[in-house]
Design a protein around this motif. Structure first.
Motif, PDB file in Angstrom:
ATOM      1  N   MET A  71       0.834  -1.213   0.000  1.00 49.88           N
ATOM      2  CA  MET A  71       0.000   0.000   0.000  1.00 49.88           C
ATOM      3  C   MET A  71       0.863   1.255   0.000  1.00 49.88           C
ATOM      4  N   LYS A  72       1.906   1.228   0.821  1.00 54.50           N
ATOM      5  CA  LYS A  72       2.773   2.399   0.947  1.00 54.50           C
ATOM      6  C   LYS A  72       3.544   2.649  -0.354  1.00 54.50           C
ATOM      7  N   GLN A  73       4.138   1.577  -0.907  1.00 53.34           N
ATOM      8  CA  GLN A  73       4.977   1.778  -2.089  1.00 53.34           C
ATOM      9  C   GLN A  73       4.172   2.227  -3.307  1.00 53.34           C
ATOM     10  N   TYR A  74       2.972   1.649  -3.478  1.00 54.02           N
ATOM     11  CA  TYR A  74       2.198   1.938  -4.689  1.00 54.02           C
ATOM     12  C   TYR A  74       1.035   2.901  -4.444  1.00 54.02           C
ATOM     13  N   ASN A  75       0.933   3.385  -3.193  1.00 55.91           N
ATOM     14  CA  ASN A  75      -0.091   4.379  -2.844  1.00 55.91           C
ATOM     15  C   ASN A  75      -1.497   3.909  -3.250  1.00 55.91           C
ATOM     16  N   VAL A  76      -1.851   2.703  -2.819  1.00 49.18           N
ATOM     17  CA  VAL A  76      -3.167   2.130  -3.137  1.00 49.18           C
ATOM     18  C   VAL A  76      -3.866   1.725  -1.848  1.00 49.18           C
ATOM     19  N   SER A  77      -5.150   1.418  -1.958  1.00 55.07           N
ATOM     20  CA  SER A  77      -5.945   1.044  -0.789  1.00 55.07           C
ATOM     21  C   SER A  77      -5.705  -0.411  -0.415  1.00 55.07           C
ATOM     22  N   LYS A  78      -6.198  -0.784   0.758  1.00 56.85           N
ATOM     23  CA  LYS A  78      -6.089  -2.174   1.201  1.00 56.85           C
ATOM     24  C   LYS A  78      -6.835  -3.096   0.235  1.00 56.85           C
ATOM     25  N   GLU A  79      -8.034  -2.673  -0.199  1.00 65.78           N
ATOM     26  CA  GLU A  79      -8.843  -3.493  -1.120  1.00 65.78           C
ATOM     27  C   GLU A  79      -8.107  -3.709  -2.439  1.00 65.78           C
ATOM     28  N   GLU A  80      -7.494  -2.638  -2.962  1.00 65.49           N
ATOM     29  CA  GLU A  80      -6.738  -2.753  -4.214  1.00 65.49           C
ATOM     30  C   GLU A  80      -5.530  -3.675  -4.032  1.00 65.49           C
ATOM     31  N   THR A  81      -4.896  -3.598  -2.859  1.00 65.72           N
ATOM     32  CA  THR A  81      -3.731  -4.441  -2.573  1.00 65.72           C
ATOM     33  C   THR A  81      -4.120  -5.905  -2.529  1.00 65.72           C
ATOM     34  N   LEU A  82      -5.188  -6.225  -1.812  1.00 65.08           N
ATOM     35  CA  LEU A  82      -5.623  -7.623  -1.714  1.00 65.08           C
ATOM     36  C   LEU A  82      -6.047  -8.154  -3.080  1.00 65.08           C
ATOM     37  N   SER A  83      -6.655  -7.295  -3.893  1.00 60.95           N
ATOM     38  CA  SER A  83      -7.032  -7.693  -5.258  1.00 60.95           C
ATOM     39  C   SER A  83      -5.776  -7.977  -6.088  1.00 60.95           C
ATOM     40  N   LYS A  84      -4.740  -7.132  -5.930  1.00 59.58           N
ATOM     41  CA  LYS A  84      -3.484  -7.336  -6.654  1.00 59.58           C
ATOM     42  C   LYS A  84      -2.813  -8.628  -6.223  1.00 59.58           C
ATOM     43  N   PHE A  85      -2.846  -8.919  -4.916  1.00 60.37           N
ATOM     44  CA  PHE A  85      -2.269 -10.169  -4.426  1.00 60.37           C
ATOM     45  C   PHE A  85      -2.990 -11.362  -5.052  1.00 60.37           C
ATOM     46  N   GLY A  86      -4.308 -11.235  -5.214  1.00 58.45           N
ATOM     47  CA  GLY A  86      -5.081 -12.297  -5.874  1.00 58.45           C
ATOM     48  C   GLY A  86      -4.615 -12.512  -7.307  1.00 58.45           C
ATOM     49  N   GLU A  87      -4.313 -11.412  -8.019  1.00 54.34           N
ATOM     50  CA  GLU A  87      -3.801 -11.509  -9.396  1.00 54.34           C
ATOM     51  C   GLU A  87      -2.422 -12.179  -9.413  1.00 54.34           C
ATOM     52  N   LEU A  88      -1.595 -11.805  -8.433  1.00 53.20           N
ATOM     53  CA  LEU A  88      -0.256 -12.394  -8.358  1.00 53.20           C
ATOM     54  C   LEU A  88      -0.321 -13.899  -8.087  1.00 53.20           C
ATOM     55  N   VAL A  89      -1.315 -14.327  -7.301  1.00 55.07           N
ATOM     56  CA  VAL A  89      -1.529 -15.762  -7.066  1.00 55.07           C
ATOM     57  C   VAL A  89      -1.856 -16.460  -8.382  1.00 55.07           C
ATOM     58  N   GLU A  90      -2.745 -15.845  -9.181  1.00 61.59           N
ATOM     59  CA  GLU A  90      -3.113 -16.439 -10.479  1.00 61.59           C
ATOM     60  C   GLU A  90      -1.901 -16.531 -11.403  1.00 61.59           C
ATOM     61  N   ASP A  91      -1.097 -15.473 -11.444  1.00 62.89           N
ATOM     62  CA  ASP A  91       0.125 -15.490 -12.282  1.00 62.89           C
ATOM     63  C   ASP A  91       1.055 -16.626 -11.845  1.00 62.89           C
ATOM     64  N   ALA A  92       1.209 -16.766 -10.539  1.00 65.33           N
ATOM     65  CA  ALA A  92       2.112 -17.803 -10.014  1.00 65.33           C
ATOM     66  C   ALA A  92       1.590 -19.198 -10.332  1.00 65.33           C
ATOM     67  N   TRP A  93       0.278 -19.380 -10.265  1.00 70.68           N
ATOM     68  CA  TRP A  93      -0.302 -20.679 -10.634  1.00 70.68           C
ATOM     69  C   TRP A  93      -0.011 -21.001 -12.110  1.00 70.68           C
ATOM     70  N   GLU A  94      -0.120 -19.999 -12.964  1.00 72.52           N
ATOM     71  CA  GLU A  94       0.142 -20.223 -14.387  1.00 72.52           C
ATOM     72  C   GLU A  94       1.600 -20.628 -14.624  1.00 72.52           C
ATOM     73  N   ASP A  95       2.514 -19.995 -13.892  1.00 67.57           N
ATOM     74  CA  ASP A  95       3.930 -20.374 -14.000  1.00 67.57           C
ATOM     75  C   ASP A  95       4.168 -21.782 -13.453  1.00 67.57           C
ATOM     76  N   LEU A  96       3.530 -22.087 -12.333  1.00 67.72           N
ATOM     77  CA  LEU A  96       3.671 -23.423 -11.738  1.00 67.72           C
ATOM     78  C   LEU A  96       3.159 -24.488 -12.692  1.00 67.72           C
ATOM     79  N   ASN A  97       2.010 -24.244 -13.316  1.00 69.99           N
ATOM     80  CA  ASN A  97       1.446 -25.213 -14.272  1.00 69.99           C
ATOM     81  C   ASN A  97       2.416 -25.483 -15.425  1.00 69.99           C
TER      82      ASN A  97
END
Length: 551
Positions: free
Chosen positions: A468-494
């Motif tokens: 949140m601090k580095q990218y100046n975003v809200s908690k909701e936006e951060t948790l949503s971004k973490f969800g996207e990062l999980v999806e990206d990581a799953w695609e790499d793992l697959n």
């Protein structure tokens, strides 16, 4: 002087201590109910039925479609490990061209099975279902039955990075299935859809799903009675093994009496064992399950020591003591840390014996390194949090790869993996993409699921605050971004699951997949953590370890 005094005060301040709920299992597994004769009867019955099931697989050879459905059924029932050779032989006969000739259900089923078995297969098998813009036809979902849409949804979750066709299909099929779920009249299909929406099949823990699916299959009018009976016998056989292993582990754990000596730490032996059966549920992987439980107990106690009790000064002394790894050098430690240190060294001695017994003595230095590396990463995190001096998010994420505990959990199971060599350890040390993506799935899902607990009501900075601090975003936006990062990581793992086939045996590679799957189960509830909150996994424990199936 004032600033120095303030820093010194911070370094000697204990964090806000969380009082974790006690274990809900008490003495549930403290007595043995194992009956050798009963197990032998199960084993004999299973062997007989396996012969007949093998015949069913062979007689379906004239129809690749029937064979694929049969393989899928065996896997869902938790029986596939009995027929690995036959299944692999069948899948080698199925190619890109074969799949292009089928309907949506069969094509998507075959595509998913091939990728789950580490075969290369491209998205071009779906060409006949695409429009002129190379997207799935708009009419496809409306013109297909629910089983076919569900099969496409399942196939979409074995996608690789940049396979946008399947990424879009995952979204559209999810929306469609959510929309029709309430209207489904077939209760079994409704349950399958409901579970898939929470845990897509490829991301589900195999033994968790098997217990669920046996109950579904029992209500299926087209069920094969022989396979159903085999699945039930097999499940009860496994359950008896698990209960006996839990009995042995309970005795081992109670001997340390950690719950009364380290009251700040979570007492979660049964939940740790659940991770063991998630990693490798097959009978022959006893040493993997036992080793993983001991490793998770080290990790859990270290995590709670750094995160929930130690001052920064105490933590740094402890980290330095672990770096020296000398049982005689504990005088500088507080009494509670001596208990932690003795516990780690005790498990280390167990590990040396197990490694020697299974001709894996080469792994002992790596075990020690993994503990030291984890300790150093926890200490670094505590330093950032205590001094409220958060690094860049990239630096935080790099440290988080270690605190995910993936490498520690890899180290502790080595004696139980026959195919693992010194070269495997050297390769893992290079931090290949399969380990990094797996670790980050665990880290981001933990950050999403444990954010409230770890922030201790907002008093302690977390990864979410760092982003949140580095990218100046809200908690909701951060948790949503973490969800996207999980999806990206799953695609790499697959992708790495398939790409590493030539040199990484499946019994080793599957631990990365199963780590990610267990994270999906552990952190999938709203702001929940299945290791910390025993209520989340209670139904799994009861189903897998306490309630046998009626045959």
């Amino acid at each position: 002087m004032g600033e120095e005094s303030s820093v010194s005060c911070l370094r000697n301040s204990r964090p806000p201590v969380t009082d974790y709920v006690p274990s809900i299992w008490a003495d549930t597994f403290s007595t043995s109910s194992f009956k050798e004769q009963e197990q032998q009867k199960y084993e004999e019955a299973i062997e007989e039925l396996k012969k007949e099931a093998r015949c069913i697989l062979l007689t379906a050879a004239a129809s690749p479609r029937k064979q694929m459905i049969l393989i899928d059924t065996l896997e869902r029932l938790g029986l596939a490990y009995h027929f690995e050779t036959e299944i692999e032989h069948i899948l080698q006969q199925i190619n890109q061209q074969t799949l292009q000739d089928y309907d949506l259900f069969t094509t998507t089923l075959g595509f998913r099975l091939l990728r789950q078995h580490r075969h290369h297969v491209s998205c071009s098998v779906f060409d006949k279902f695409l429009d002129q813009d190379a997207k799935f036809k708009e009419s496809l979902l409306l013109s297909s039955d629910t089983e076919s849409v569900l099969s496409l949804y399942d196939a979409a979750h074995v996608r690789f990075r940049h396979e946008n066709l399947l990424k879009e299909a995952a979204v559209s099929t999810k929306q469609y299935l959510r929309g029709i779920e309430a209207e489904l009249l077939d209760s079994s299909l409704k349950e399958k859809v409901n579970r898939a929406l929470k845990h897509p099949l490829h991301r589900d823990v195999p033994i968790f799903y098997a217990r669920f699916f046996i109950s579904i299959y029992e209500k299926d009018l087209s069920r094969n009675e022989l396979l159903l009976k085999l699945a039930k016998l097999n499940f009860n056989f496994l359950q008896n093994l698990y209960k006996e292993e839990l009995f042995q582990l309970t005795g081992w754990w109670n001997k340390f009496d950690v719950k009364s000596k380290l009251t700040y730490a979570r007492d979660r032996l049964v939940e740790a064992y659940l991770w063991g059966v998630a990693y490798h549920y097959e009978p022959q992987y006893y040493n993997v399950r036992i080793g993983l439980v001991k490793g998770i107990q080290i990790t859990g106690i270290m995590d709670d020591t750094y995160d929930n009790y130690a001052t920064l000064n105490e933590a740094q002394i402890f980290t330095q003591t672990l770096d020296r790894w000398n049982a005689n050098e504990v005088d500088g430690l507080p009494d509670y840390m001596k208990i932690v240190y003795d516990f780690i060294l005790s498990i280390y001695e167990d590990y040396k014996c197990s490694a020697s017994k299974h001709e894996k003595g080469f792994s002992v230095p790596y075990f020690k390194e993994a503990v030291q590396e984890l300790s150093s990463a926890y200490n670094q995190e505590l330093e950032w949090v205590t001094e409220r001096n958060m690094p860049s998010f990239i630096e935080y994420a790099r440290n988080s790869e270690i605190t995910s505990s993936l490498y520690m959990m890899f180290a502790v199971i080595i004696p139980g993996l026959k195919s693992l060599t010194p070269e495997t350890i050297d390769w893992v040390k290079t931090e290949p993409l399969i380990t990094v993506s797996t670790a980050m799935i665990g880290r981001y899902m933990d950050d999403i699921g444990s954010q409230h607990r770890e922030s201790k009501g907002g008093k302690v900075l977390t990864a979410v605050d760092c982003y949140m601090k580095q990218y100046n975003v809200s908690k909701e936006e951060t948790l949503s971004k973490f969800g996207e990062l999980v999806e990206d990581a799953w695609e790499d793992l697959n992708k790495e699951w398939v790409e590493t086939t030539s040199f990484l045996p499946t019994e080793i590679a599957v631990q990365f997949l199963n780590y990610a799957r267990m994270c999906d189960a552990c952190y999938n509830s709203n702001d929940g953590d299945g290791y910390t909150d025993p209520a989340i996994f209670k139904s799994n424990v009861v189903a897998l370890f306490l309630n046998p199936l009626l045959i």
